[in-house]
Design an enzyme around this catalytic site. Structure first.
Site, mmCIF file in Angstrom:
data_model
loop_
_atom_site.group_PDB
_atom_site.id
_atom_site.type_symbol
_atom_site.label_atom_id
_atom_site.label_comp_id
_atom_site.label_asym_id
_atom_site.label_seq_id
_atom_site.Cartn_x
_atom_site.Cartn_y
_atom_site.Cartn_z
ATOM 1 N N ASP A 54 -50.002 -39.063 94.354
ATOM 2 C CA ASP A 54 -49.063 -40.084 94.737
ATOM 3 C C ASP A 54 -49.429 -40.735 95.846
ATOM 4 O O ASP A 54 -49.541 -42.081 96.115
ATOM 5 C CB ASP A 54 -47.507 -39.539 94.369
ATOM 6 C CG ASP A 54 -46.783 -40.933 94.730
ATOM 7 O OD1 ASP A 54 -46.909 -41.963 94.236
ATOM 8 O OD2 ASP A 54 -45.573 -40.668 95.240
ATOM 9 N N LYS A 100 -46.973 -56.417 90.630
ATOM 10 C CA LYS A 100 -47.375 -55.113 90.105
ATOM 11 C C LYS A 100 -48.799 -54.890 90.301
ATOM 12 O O LYS A 100 -49.833 -55.552 90.173
ATOM 13 C CB LYS A 100 -47.154 -55.200 88.326
ATOM 14 C CG LYS A 100 -46.116 -55.187 87.883
ATOM 15 C CD LYS A 100 -45.875 -55.297 86.396
ATOM 16 C CE LYS A 100 -44.439 -55.516 85.887
ATOM 17 N NZ LYS A 100 -44.393 -55.467 84.363
#
Length: 127
Positions: A54, A100
């Site tokens: 992440d 996005k």
């Protein structure tokens, strides 16, 4: 200072360095998990792998689009990672769609041959 640098005992936690290629929208992280990241005896906890994935994908997204948050992170764990293994965590921006950002990545052994995990992530650019 990223939160995963909070362990002050050198070599015991998240030991890493990141290398960014902004022109190609790629990031390479050299990572060695320390003993505080142990799950099963002798193996790196899957949550620690998720954290560094992440962080790697997110840092790549941050470099490309500015402030972002993780909307979705999907990881396929392919093999257990022994503690102390030197890993290459790769991130690549696949495409942008409005706010996005879609990224992919993988976790490999330093030899480049062993793939420990593959990941995809969706990050949203903050306004």
């Amino acid at each position: 200072r990223l939160f995963l640098r909070a362990i002050n005992d050198v070599g015991a936690g998240f030991e890493y360095a990141m290398f960014l290629n902004t022109a190609e929208r790629r990031l390479l992280c050299l990572f060695q998990p320390g003993r505080y990241l142990e799950g099963h005896p002798g193996l790196t906890h899957g949550g620690a792998i998720a954290t560094i994935v992440d962080t790697t994908l997110g840092t790549c997204a941050l470099a490309v689009a500015g402030r972002v948050v993780t909307a979705n992170l999907s990881i396929d764990y392919l093999a257990p990672v022994p503690l102390g293994t030197v890993l290459l965590v790769e991130a690549h921006t696949e495409w942008l769609e409005g706010r996005k950002m879609f990224l992919s990545g993988c976790v490999r052994g330093a030899d480049g041959d062993t793939v420990f995990a593959r990941a995809t992530g969706l990050f949203i650019q903050l306004e």
